[in-house]
Design an enzyme around this catalytic site. Structure first.
Site, PDB file in Angstrom:
ATOM      1  N   SER A  85       0.997  -1.279   0.050  1.00  0.00           N
ATOM      2  CA  SER A  85       0.290   0.200   0.557  1.00  0.00           C
ATOM      3  C   SER A  85       0.606   0.980   0.242  1.00  0.00           C
ATOM      4  CB  SER A  85      -1.178  -0.232   1.140  1.00  0.00           C
ATOM      5  OG  SER A  85      -0.648   0.005   2.479  1.00  0.00           O
ATOM      6  N   HIS A 138       2.158   4.990   4.196  1.00  0.00           N
ATOM      7  CA  HIS A 138       1.093   5.387   3.743  1.00  0.00           C
ATOM      8  C   HIS A 138       1.748   6.615   3.124  1.00  0.00           C
ATOM      9  CE1 HIS A 138      -3.106   3.148   4.002  1.00  0.00           C
ATOM     10  NE2 HIS A 138      -1.750   2.132   3.474  1.00  0.00           N
TER      11      HIS A 138
END
Length: 155
Positions: A85, A138
């Site tokens: 991610s 992230h």
């Protein structure tokens, strides 16, 4: 767990983490493991970035995002980490840089940037509300992808 690399000294009751033992390859390879919707997300944004920048630059952005997300996660998050991610967030950051640099060529550049910001914001909120999502990963990926895209630019 293969990628249990908890933060400095907290790994397994004071033992060194794998990263501190010299297994730095984990900073790049953990992003090859996918959890949840990562495969869908990569398939959604990956082709766009590759079309904009070419295969080599795509690979450079993805790997740099993976390493920057892993390093950020390692330094700021104490939980084990896995998944692509962060690198995918780097691809989103790359698209944002492309849109910002080429506003004059893109019809709805302002709307595109707002949409990208909304996607990142929504994912960060979901990450704050959910257990097991590493927002540091992230954030590091987004910044790494944006920085590399700014430096190497599109094809």
């Amino acid at each position: 767990m293969l990628y249990n690399w908890q933060h400095k000294g907290s790994f397994c009751f004071g033992e060194l983490s794998p990263i501190e033992k010299g297994q730095t390859w984990r900073l790049a390879t953990y992003s090859l493991l996918h959890a949840n919707v990562n495969c869908y997300s990569l398939n959604s944004v990956g082709p766009t970035v590759e079309n904009l920048s070419g295969s080599r630059r795509f690979l450079a952005v993805y790997l740099a995002s993976a390493i920057s997300s892993a390093a950020t996660s390692y330094w700021f998050c104490k939980a084990p980490a896995v998944g692509a991610s962060g690198a995918i967030f780097g691809l989103v950051g790359s698209v944002a840089v492309f849109v910002m640099r080429h506003r004059g060529m893109i019809r709805d550049a302002k709307e595109d940037l707002q949409h990208i910001a909304q996607v990142i914001f929504l994912n960060m909120v979901i990450g704050l509300m959910s257990r097991g999502i590493d927002n540091w990963d992230h954030l590091g990926g987004s910044l790494g992808g944006a920085a590399v895209s700014w430096l190497v630019g599109p094809a």
